[in-house]
Design a protein around this motif. Structure first.
Motif, PDB file in Angstrom:
ATOM      1  N   PHE A 222       0.848  -1.189   0.000  1.00 37.38           N
ATOM      2  CA  PHE A 222       0.000   0.000   0.000  1.00 37.38           C
ATOM      3  C   PHE A 222       0.885   1.241   0.000  1.00 37.38           C
ATOM      4  N   GLU A 223       0.435   2.280  -0.678  1.00 36.84           N
ATOM      5  CA  GLU A 223       1.061   3.597  -0.592  1.00 36.84           C
ATOM      6  C   GLU A 223       0.004   4.581  -0.112  1.00 36.84           C
ATOM      7  N   LEU A 224       0.261   5.238   1.001  1.00 36.95           N
ATOM      8  CA  LEU A 224      -0.726   6.114   1.625  1.00 36.95           C
ATOM      9  C   LEU A 224      -0.291   7.568   1.563  1.00 36.95           C
ATOM     10  N   ARG A 225      -1.144   8.409   1.004  1.00 41.17           N
ATOM     11  CA  ARG A 225      -0.953   9.852   1.046  1.00 41.17           C
ATOM     12  C   ARG A 225      -2.004  10.441   1.985  1.00 41.17           C
ATOM     13  N   VAL A 226      -1.541  11.261   2.906  1.00 43.03           N
ATOM     14  CA  VAL A 226      -2.431  11.868   3.890  1.00 43.03           C
ATOM     15  C   VAL A 226      -2.365  13.380   3.754  1.00 43.03           C
ATOM     16  N   GLY A 227      -3.517  13.995   3.518  1.00 48.52           N
ATOM     17  CA  GLY A 227      -3.605  15.445   3.498  1.00 48.52           C
ATOM     18  C   GLY A 227      -4.238  15.920   4.791  1.00 48.52           C
TER      19      GLY A 227
END
Length: 370
Positions: A222-227
């Motif tokens: 998984f690759e997670l981007r959090v804004g």
């Protein structure tokens, strides 16, 4: 009938004129905060509150202390008292309990009335069990001075009905700006040779970052981007990328994502609905925690729901959304259809306020019903 005259008491820091300038620069999603200007399409005349500056020195400290102790903003109401106490408007709209409780307190102290108030609350019912008996009594009295209490979630309304407030309660569904998040047809192309791309946005107090990190943090598939500006620093891993995002960056992140995830702690106020609506508008499949009355917005055939605090189910749902693009596509299409049917836009949000206001005016500020 003459045009409906509306005064919107925005939260103290919001300046409608500066907001419009920010919209022109692409910094905020609507011409006015929360799209209340769309009421003008129905013939309403809409005016906005003046912002209240935060003072420095001892006055600023006293201001913050009073606001914290009371739990509402009476100073901001005082600074806009001419509109709130006069006869220039047919109705007052508020966005949170900080504003409508402030109006009621001001009127009670001055022993004056004014136009009927639509008392929209966001967090009030969530925090109600933690309030002192004194505050509960005060808030009950102040709420009773408004014409109607509104909530974004049926869960909030259900508890409010049980509490027996002395005014009618209604659900007014929230919406997002299609000016900044125009509908985009879902077009899912998951590539099994790379990690699943997951996007999570939000600063709400009920985001469950702990469960999300437990679910996929540190997992190379998984690759997670959090804004977010409130992501806990302790949740750090090579596959997690965190940072505040501009509106352009948010739209680009949705285009990048295989799915959007909205992890939530249990709440009553439809926490996370803005992020869900943005993802739906841009054609991205959504996995969200089933809490806060979200089913009033999207059924389970449109959004994949998981139970609160269940990291395993959250991970499985994210993986299934990516590995079954046909099913994810069907849910994304269904979600856009439900968004259109329920008009979950800022235009729809404003029109719901107009209809409620017209009912109040027709009933001369009396009980407008549920």
């Amino acid at each position: 009938m003459s045009s409906l005259r509306v005064f919107v008491l925005l939260p103290r820091a919001l300046d409608a004129a500066r907001w419009q300038e920010g919209f022109a620069r692409g910094e905020v999603p609507d011409v006015t905060p929360y799209g209340y200007h769309f009421a003008e399409e129905a013939g309403a005349l809409v005016s906005f509150s003046r912002p209240t500056a935060t003072s420095g020195g001892l006055l600023g400290v006293a201001d913050k202390v009073v606001k914290r102790l009371l739990g509402f903003d009476i100073r901001h109401a005082w600074n806009n008292r001419r509109a709130l106490l006069g006869a220039d408007y047919d109705v007052i709209w508020t966005h949170t309990e900080y504003e409508h409780l402030g109006i009621a307190a001001l009127r009670a102290l001055l022993r004056m009335d004014g136009p009927p108030v639509i008392a929209q609350s966001v967090w009030l019912i969530d925090v109600w069990p933690r309030l002192s008996d004194l505050k509960k009594s005060l808030y009950r009295y102040l709420l009773g001075r408004s014409a109607v209490a509104t909530f974004h979630s049926p869960d909030n309304k259900a508890v409010a009905d049980e509490l027996g407030f002395q005014l009618p309660c209604e659900v007014v569904l929230f919406g997002i700006s299609l000016d900044s998040f125009p509908l985009r047809a879902p077009n899912l192309k998951f590539d099994a040779s790379r990690p699943v791309r997951v996007l999570a946005l939000g600063n709400d107090r009920h985001r469950d970052w702990s469960t999300l990190f437990e679910a996929i943090g540190g997992r190379p598939d998984f690759e997670l981007r959090v804004g977010s500006s409130v992501w806990p620093r302790r949740f750090s891993a090579d596959n997690v990328h965190v940072g505040a995002m501009t509106q352009d960056e948010v739209r680009a992140a949705y285009a990048w994502a295989d799915c959007a995830v909205v992890p939530l702690k249990e709440n009553l106020h439809a926490s996370g609905i803005t992020a869900i609506l943005e993802a739906v508008a841009l054609g991205v499949p959504v996995v969200a925690t089933l809490t806060g009355g979200l089913l009033a917005y999207f059924a389970a055939d449109a959004v994949t729901y998981v139970d609160p605090g269940d990291a395993q189910s959250l991970r499985d749902a994210i993986k299934a959304s990516a590995k079954d693009p046909s099913g994810a596509l069907g849910r994304a299409v269904c979600a856009q259809r439900q968004m259109a049917d329920r008009d979950l836009t800022t235009r729809g949000f404003a029109m719901r306020h107009v209809r409620l206001s017209e009912r109040l005016r027709a009933n001369s500020g009396g009980n407008c019903g549920n």
